[in-house]
Each structure stands twice: as C-alpha cells, then as structure tokens.
Design a protein around this motif. Structure first.
Motif, PDB file in Angstrom:
ATOM      1  N   VAL A  13      32.050  32.998  34.136  1.00  0.00           N
ATOM      2  CA  VAL A  13      32.076  32.038  35.244  1.00  0.00           C
ATOM      3  C   VAL A  13      32.514  32.760  36.501  1.00  0.00           C
ATOM      4  O   VAL A  13      33.484  33.528  36.477  1.00  0.00           O
ATOM      5  CB  VAL A  13      33.096  30.891  34.987  1.00  0.00           C
ATOM      6  N   TYR A  15      33.379  32.471  40.774  1.00  0.00           N
ATOM      7  CA  TYR A  15      33.576  31.733  42.023  1.00  0.00           C
ATOM      8  C   TYR A  15      32.992  32.628  43.110  1.00  0.00           C
ATOM      9  O   TYR A  15      33.633  33.623  43.480  1.00  0.00           O
ATOM     10  CB  TYR A  15      35.061  31.492  42.288  1.00  0.00           C
ATOM     11  N   GLY A  16      31.792  32.335  43.550  1.00  0.00           N
ATOM     12  CA  GLY A  16      31.132  33.245  44.482  1.00  0.00           C
ATOM     13  C   GLY A  16      30.918  34.585  43.803  1.00  0.00           C
ATOM     14  O   GLY A  16      30.317  34.650  42.734  1.00  0.00           O
ATOM     15  N   GLU A  19      34.263  37.098  39.498  1.00  0.00           N
ATOM     16  CA  GLU A  19      34.137  36.603  38.124  1.00  0.00           C
ATOM     17  C   GLU A  19      35.520  36.294  37.557  1.00  0.00           C
ATOM     18  O   GLU A  19      36.336  37.192  37.358  1.00  0.00           O
ATOM     19  CB  GLU A  19      33.457  37.659  37.240  1.00  0.00           C
ATOM     20  N   ALA A  20      35.791  35.012  37.329  1.00  0.00           N
ATOM     21  CA  ALA A  20      37.100  34.609  36.816  1.00  0.00           C
ATOM     22  C   ALA A  20      37.135  34.639  35.299  1.00  0.00           C
ATOM     23  O   ALA A  20      38.188  34.817  34.693  1.00  0.00           O
ATOM     24  CB  ALA A  20      37.457  33.220  37.333  1.00  0.00           C
ATOM     25  N   THR A  46      39.623  27.923  34.150  1.00  0.00           N
ATOM     26  CA  THR A  46      38.208  28.134  34.472  1.00  0.00           C
ATOM     27  C   THR A  46      37.363  28.068  33.193  1.00  0.00           C
ATOM     28  O   THR A  46      36.307  27.429  33.170  1.00  0.00           O
ATOM     29  CB  THR A  46      38.029  29.506  35.162  1.00  0.00           C
ATOM     30  N   ASN A  49      37.064  24.472  32.028  1.00  0.00           N
ATOM     31  CA  ASN A  49      36.139  23.728  32.888  1.00  0.00           C
ATOM     32  C   ASN A  49      34.691  24.090  32.603  1.00  0.00           C
ATOM     33  O   ASN A  49      33.799  23.239  32.688  1.00  0.00           O
ATOM     34  CB  ASN A  49      36.480  23.961  34.363  1.00  0.00           C
ATOM     35  N   LEU A  55      32.248  23.297  35.517  1.00  0.00           N
ATOM     36  CA  LEU A  55      31.783  24.473  36.255  1.00  0.00           C
ATOM     37  C   LEU A  55      30.572  25.059  35.535  1.00  0.00           C
ATOM     38  O   LEU A  55      30.534  25.068  34.310  1.00  0.00           O
ATOM     39  CB  LEU A  55      32.880  25.548  36.282  1.00  0.00           C
TER      40      LEU A  55
END
Ligand code: ATP
Length: 237
Positions: A13, A15-16, A19-20, A46, A49, A55
């Motif tokens: 995953v 976020y922009g 990579e989290a 994360t 989710n 997400l």
C-alpha cells in the motif's frame, strides 16, 4: 484440513510515492487469533485498512478462497469481515443499547444480526450501562462496546486496531481476556497491537512488522522466546 480464512499475498500500500506496506503476506485460519505487532509507524493500521478495503492495495487478498482485492468495504462486510478502528468510533450521544442496535444495521431488521441479550451476557458491564450514553463510558468500557457492536454484525473475522491503546494495564488484561474469549466462541481474529507482551499472551501466531514489511513471524510461544522480539518489542524485562 481446512484452508486459511483470510489470506494476504504480497500486499503493498502506498500513500503517493511512499510505500507504507511492502509485500506483506499473512494468513488467518478459521477460529485462530493472529496478531500483527510493530512499533508506531510500522504500517499496521495501513495494512488493516487495506484488508478491509478502506485503502487500495496491490497484491492479492482472499477470504475463504474468493478474491476480495478489488471489492469495496461493504462487500467485504457482507462476506463477514469487520474492523474496529483505533478510535473505536462510537456514537457518544447515543446509549449503549442504541450503539449495539446500529451494529446490526447491515441486516436492516432482517434476521441474522447479533442478539443484544447475548452481547450483555458476553459483556456484563455493558448490561449495567445499557441506558447510558456511550460518551460517558470509561476507556475500557468503550472498547468493550466497540467489540460488542462489531459482533452484532455477526462477523466471521474480526480485525482490531490496538484495542489496548490508552488503557491502564489492568483494563488491558480485561480487554485481552475478552478478545481471547471471542476466539474461543469461534470468531477468527486479527489483532494489531503495539503491546506485544499482552497480544502474544493470547495469540496463536504472530507477525512482526517493521518499516512496512514482515521481519519475523512464528507461533506466539516462539516469538515470546525470541531475543529480537523481546528486546525490540517487549522492552527490557
Ligand atoms: P500507529 O501505531 O501510529 O498506528 P502503524 O503501525 O499503524 O502506526 P501506519 O499508521 O500504518 O502505522 O503508518 C505507516 C506509515 O505510513 C507511517 O510512516 C505513516 O507516517 C505513513 N502514513 C500513515 N497514514 C498516512 C497518510 N494518510 N498519508 C501519508 N502517509 C501516511
């Protein structure tokens, strides 16, 4: 042999550009209690989710063999997944009883939802507080209510995001005992925790997340005896 209930395969995953969660694979077998441990910012929330569909994720997420990866949250709820977020998200100006009723909302009056009296049997403290506003409950009671409300939706897999957060040690023990009892009643559980010690006491199996990847996994007893886990995640004894 029955196959896994939940199966995540190389889930990532971002976020922009950041990579989290990076290539996480895990499984939860029916009726098992599996924990995901890790420090603040490790990617635990994360990951939950993504499993719930809040997400978008790369990789594959399967539930009882069917591919959920592209399905929206509601479809995953309909299949039996439930997530209790860290903030618990109760309706604080509604009573305990009304919060519970909302938990069965997806059944909309049709049979199949949980039974309020059964919740009061599982959570006697909530029975005593049934007419109180949720906002007046203690931290531990709020966590119990969040669990009971989720159970009203009759989930088959319950995911909990740091249920111990902000609770005093004795209350943490109480919450953990309850989570373990839910497993004994047949609900599969994925428990995300920073409190590794408390989580490993009740879990069957654990994964340790660091920097968005699984750095260690094993059954709880092995993890409890692993020097790296003890040092890094259980603190100095
Ligand atoms: P916590 O215990 O704080 O909940 P966590 O293990 O659940 O930690 P995540 O909340 O999943 O970790 O965060 C993983 C990484 O992703 C962190 O580096 C965090 O800063 C970043 N992150 C989380 N949410 C967002 C967001 N909405 N936008 C950008 N980056 C985010």
């Amino acid at each position: 042999m029955t196959g896994p209930m939940l199966e995540a395969e190389s889930v990532s995953v971002a976020y922009g550009k950041v990579e989290a969660v990076r290539g996480v694979s895990l499984t939860v077998a029916p009726g098992r209690l599996v924990t995901v441990l890790g420090a603040n910012g490790a990617g635990k929330t994360t990951l939950l989710n993504a499993l719930m569909g809040v997400l978008p994720a790369r990789g594959v997420i399967r539930f009882e063999g069917s591919d959920l990866t592209r399905l929206p949250v509601e479809a995953r709820v309909a299949q039996g997944l439930s997530l209790i977020p860290e903030r618990r998200e109760l309706f604080s100006t509604m009573t305990v009883e009304d919060n519970l009723r909302l938990g069965a909302f997806r059944f909309r009056g049709k049979p199949g939802g949980g039974d309020i009296d059964e919740m009061f049997r599982l959570f006697p403290r909530l029975a005593e507080r049934r007419r109180q506003h949720a906002g007046t409950l203690s931290g531990g009671e709020r966590q119990m209510l969040a669990m009971a409300r989720a159970l009203m939706g009759r989930p088959r897999l319950l995911m909990l995001d740091e249920p111990s957060l902000g609770l005093a040690p004795l209350i943490v023990a109480d919450v953990m005992r309850t989570v373990s009892r839910l497993r004994d009643e047949g609900v599969a559980i994925l428990l995300v925790e920073q409190n590794a010690r408390a989580a490993l006491q009740i879990a069957d199996y654990g994964y340790v997340l660091d920097g968005g990847t699984v750095v260690l996994e094993g059954d709880s007893r092995t993890l409890q005896g692993d020097a790296r886990v003890v040092e890094t995640y259980l603190g100095v004894l």
